[in-house]
Design a protein around this motif. Structure first.
Motif, PDB file in Angstrom:
ATOM      1  N   UNK A 239     -61.054  24.613  95.160  1.00  0.00           N
ATOM      2  CA  UNK A 239     -59.841  24.390  94.372  1.00  0.00           C
ATOM      3  C   UNK A 239     -58.711  25.306  94.824  1.00  0.00           C
ATOM      4  N   UNK A 240     -57.515  24.981  94.378  1.00  0.00           N
ATOM      5  CA  UNK A 240     -56.371  25.867  94.567  1.00  0.00           C
ATOM      6  C   UNK A 240     -56.372  26.908  93.450  1.00  0.00           C
ATOM      7  N   UNK A 241     -55.474  27.891  93.559  1.00  0.00           N
ATOM      8  CA  UNK A 241     -55.342  28.899  92.502  1.00  0.00           C
ATOM      9  C   UNK A 241     -54.898  28.263  91.192  1.00  0.00           C
ATOM     10  N   UNK A 278     -61.947  34.273  90.638  1.00  0.00           N
ATOM     11  CA  UNK A 278     -62.064  34.541  92.067  1.00  0.00           C
ATOM     12  C   UNK A 278     -60.841  35.336  92.513  1.00  0.00           C
ATOM     13  N   UNK A 279     -60.978  36.138  93.545  1.00  0.00           N
ATOM     14  CA  UNK A 279     -59.821  36.801  94.155  1.00  0.00           C
ATOM     15  C   UNK A 279     -59.789  36.419  95.629  1.00  0.00           C
ATOM     16  N   UNK A 280     -58.713  35.723  96.033  1.00  0.00           N
ATOM     17  CA  UNK A 280     -58.564  35.264  97.415  1.00  0.00           C
ATOM     18  C   UNK A 280     -57.574  36.140  98.181  1.00  0.00           C
ATOM     19  N   UNK A 281     -57.244  35.698  99.386  1.00  0.00           N
ATOM     20  CA  UNK A 281     -56.475  36.537 100.301  1.00  0.00           C
ATOM     21  C   UNK A 281     -54.980  36.601 100.028  1.00  0.00           C
ATOM     22  N   UNK A 282     -54.398  35.547  99.431  1.00  0.00           N
ATOM     23  CA  UNK A 282     -52.947  35.514  99.233  1.00  0.00           C
ATOM     24  C   UNK A 282     -52.597  36.430  98.062  1.00  0.00           C
ATOM     25  N   UNK A 320     -64.621  38.512  91.069  1.00  0.00           N
ATOM     26  CA  UNK A 320     -65.421  38.699  92.275  1.00  0.00           C
ATOM     27  C   UNK A 320     -64.579  38.270  93.464  1.00  0.00           C
ATOM     28  N   UNK A 321     -64.653  39.033  94.523  1.00  0.00           N
ATOM     29  CA  UNK A 321     -63.914  38.657  95.721  1.00  0.00           C
ATOM     30  C   UNK A 321     -64.494  37.367  96.295  1.00  0.00           C
ATOM     31  N   UNK A 322     -63.727  36.704  97.137  1.00  0.00           N
ATOM     32  CA  UNK A 322     -64.008  35.318  97.521  1.00  0.00           C
ATOM     33  C   UNK A 322     -65.126  35.209  98.557  1.00  0.00           C
ATOM     34  N   UNK A 323     -66.278  34.720  98.125  1.00  0.00           N
ATOM     35  CA  UNK A 323     -67.371  34.486  99.069  1.00  0.00           C
ATOM     36  C   UNK A 323     -67.004  33.466 100.127  1.00  0.00           C
ATOM     37  N   UNK A 324     -66.235  32.449  99.723  1.00  0.00           N
ATOM     38  CA  UNK A 324     -65.870  31.390 100.669  1.00  0.00           C
ATOM     39  C   UNK A 324     -64.889  31.868 101.731  1.00  0.00           C
ATOM     40  N   UNK A 338     -61.955  41.695 101.862  1.00  0.00           N
ATOM     41  CA  UNK A 338     -62.433  42.106 100.546  1.00  0.00           C
ATOM     42  C   UNK A 338     -61.511  43.171  99.951  1.00  0.00           C
ATOM     43  N   UNK A 339     -61.004  44.057 100.784  1.00  0.00           N
ATOM     44  CA  UNK A 339     -60.079  45.083 100.295  1.00  0.00           C
ATOM     45  C   UNK A 339     -58.812  44.456  99.731  1.00  0.00           C
ATOM     46  N   UNK A 340     -58.241  43.486 100.442  1.00  0.00           N
ATOM     47  CA  UNK A 340     -57.050  42.791  99.948  1.00  0.00           C
ATOM     48  C   UNK A 340     -57.345  42.071  98.634  1.00  0.00           C
ATOM     49  N   UNK A 341     -58.484  41.406  98.570  1.00  0.00           N
ATOM     50  CA  UNK A 341     -58.850  40.648  97.378  1.00  0.00           C
ATOM     51  C   UNK A 341     -59.091  41.574  96.187  1.00  0.00           C
ATOM     52  N   UNK A 342     -59.772  42.679  96.435  1.00  0.00           N
ATOM     53  CA  UNK A 342     -60.017  43.641  95.361  1.00  0.00           C
ATOM     54  C   UNK A 342     -58.701  44.254  94.872  1.00  0.00           C
TER      55      UNK A 342
END
Length: 547
Positions: A239-241, A278-282, A320-324, A338-342
């Motif tokens: 999904x999207x955010x 979820x926490x993604x890269x953007x 949780x940071x994004x496994x995908x 993971x650092x960016x996502x956290x």
């Protein structure tokens, strides 16, 4: 002409003509067009009212008035594999390394209500989480861990009530009253039908079970969160955010409606609802997503459900940071991701956080990788300075504009779902699944066309040496199956059978299921036996395939 418009037409326009931008248009993962720069005029009027202040409605800036200036978020590392003994060693290691809460992963047989010696469990025991068949296994899993002091999150859904009963039983063995136990069970079955698949029973009895847990914990375990309404797996499915926010809150609405229909007062249980994102890269979109979700949920609870208690309006969430987003190629790059996502989760005001390990695209994480993941959180907390100011990006024109846009787009989805008759109907019609699938397909197409670059995958490739991968010994499955068989031989058979029969009778009636399930686990009935008793009454769900 505003200053920004003048700048776009003159200074910026001249620069772009001389040196074109990297791409024709810049967008977030949700397709929100990004301006080159943001100004005050890009934020709708009334921003101060929409923002509020930390700890006050509409909670855009955080659900606590002190946030991380009081104490850091709970640092949970999701862990569990093999047998209870193996997982217990990992939990002790993590707690000794500075983790502040447990987060338990269960294997697929446990999630699906099958004992480890069941034919359908073969080859899956202990592979993606720990195998728990009985109160004996739970005692081993939690051996030496003071349940009166540790908050525990358990990622379990269809069998969530059974695992909660097992946890209560071990707490009592340790001398901890149920009212003092703290933690969360995921217990979110709607997202299983839409995005993940570890369901057992059809929606109606599943939601009945969930509302029974709401009522039970409100009365018996008031410090326990009876559900973690999960957008994480929705996002992992593609999904999207915006969709993550909308579909998660739509699930939340469905659960609140069901509980109210069952006669529960909204303020009696809503304050213990929790969420999981979820926490993604953007980074900017993710920060805005968390803020928009908080504000939208506060309004839903106040205006739609007429909640009076401010705690009922607070969207408290684990991240949780994004496994995908993890890649098998160049796995050390995952540390940076993971650092960016956290960081996005912390800037967005999370209450607890799990950071994925660099090697999880290859297998279960090694202890060394888990340590790096935990240290990532500790460095953000203690060295970056971002935890010293509440909602540090609040007031940023870009972040406020994105927060408004995500909130508005998510509300459009919620309106559409209401028009379909609610989330259960939207899922049964395949609408939610189709939206997620189309978003996942669109993203994959962009990656394959190199419109989106993934470092080490479709850009900046290199051949790196292999990294160590944790392997679960197949012999553990044999030992676990023997363990549950020994329990069946050694227990009081009459007491166990009577307890399972009581579960079956309660399922046929309207009594709360939790007291009889607690009694059953104490009588050493197995998870599979209790699940089968519920299967006998509720039946099993068969998925509608969406193409």
């Amino acid at each position: 002409m505003t200053d920004k418009r003048k700048w776009l037409e003159t200074t910026f326009g001249k620069a772009v003509k001389k040196a074109p931008e990297r791409r024709p248009a810049f967008e977030t993962t949700s397709g929100i067009r990004l301006d080159p720069v943001y100004a005050a005029g890009d934020v709708r009027e009334g921003v101060d009212e929409r923002l509020g202040l930390p700890g006050e409605y509409p909670f855009t800036r955080g659900v606590q008035s002190t946030m991380y200036r009081g104490r850091f978020w709970t640092m949970r590392q999701y862990a569990g594999f093999g047998t209870a003994e193996e997982s217990n060693k990992r939990y002790r290691y993590l707690l000794a390394s500075g983790q502040t809460g447990l987060s338990v992963a269960f294997d697929l047989p446990t999630q699906m209500g099958r004992d480890s010696d069941h034919p359908r469990a073969r080859g899956e025991v202990g592979k993606v989480g720990v195998a728990i068949d009985s109160v004996r296994d739970m005692a081993t899993l939690l051996d030496g861990i003071p349940l009166g002091q540790v908050s525990t999150s358990m990622t379990i859904n269809a069998t969530g009530g059974i695992l909660l009963a097992l946890y209560q039983a071990i707490g009592e063995q340790q001398g901890v009253a149920p009212a003092e136990l703290q933690g969360t069970i995921q217990n979110d079955i709607l997202k299983e039908y839409a995005a993940r698949g570890t369901y057992i029973y059809p929606p109606e009895p599943s939601i009945r079970f969930i509302t029974d847990i709401f009522a039970y914990t409100a009365k018996v375990m008031p410090k326990w969160n009876p559900i973690s309404i999960s957008g994480y797996h929705i996002r992992e499915a593609g999904s999207t955010a915006v969709q993550e926010v909308a579909f998660t809150l739509a699930d939340g609405i469905a659960y609140v409606e069901a509980a109210v229909r069952a006669g529960l007062d909204v303020d009696a249980f809503a304050g213990r609802l929790s969420f999981f994102f979820n926490a993604h890269n953007n980074l900017l979109e993710e920060v805005a997503k968390f803020r928009a979700a908080r504000r939208l949920w506060a309004r839903i609870m106040k205006e739609r459900f007429k909640a009076k208690d401010p705690r009922s309006m607070m969207l408290r969430f684990h991240t949780q940071t994004a496994g995908s987003a993890l890649t098998a190629q160049q796995p050390d790059n995952n540390i940076v991701r993971v650092t960016l996502q956290a960081l996005a989760a912390v800037l967005g005001g999370t209450q607890s956080l799990h950071t994925n390990s660099r090697d999880e695209a290859l297998g279960l994480p090694t202890e060394a990788s888990v340590r790096v993941a935990l240290r990532t959180q500790q460095i953000i907390a203690n060295e970056s300075g971002v935890a010293d100011v509440i909602d540090p990006l609040g007031g940023s024109w870009a972040v406020e504009a994105l927060t408004d846009e995500i909130e508005g787009r998510a509300q459009q989805y919620l309106t559409r779902i209401d028009e379909m008759g609610g989330m259960v109907q939207a899922i049964s019609k395949g609408y939610v699944q189709r939206e997620i699938q189309e978003a996942a397909y669109a993203w994959q197409r962009r990656v394959e066309a190199k419109e989106e670059l993934v470092v080490g995958v479709n850009a900046f490739k290199s051949e790196d040496p292999p990294v160590p991968v944790l392997k679960v010994d197949p012999a553990l499955e044999v030992a676990q199956a023997a363990r549950v068989q020994a329990l069946r031989r050694e227990r009081d058979q009459g007491a166990a059978q009577a307890a399972v029969d009581a579960v079956r009778r309660a399922a046929r009636g309207t009594d709360n299921l939790m007291p009889v399930i607690v009694a059953a686990v104490k009588a050493q009935a197995t998870l599979g036996e209790i699940s089968d008793a519920l299967r006998d009454v509720f039946g099993e769900y068969r998925e509608n395939v969406v193409l």
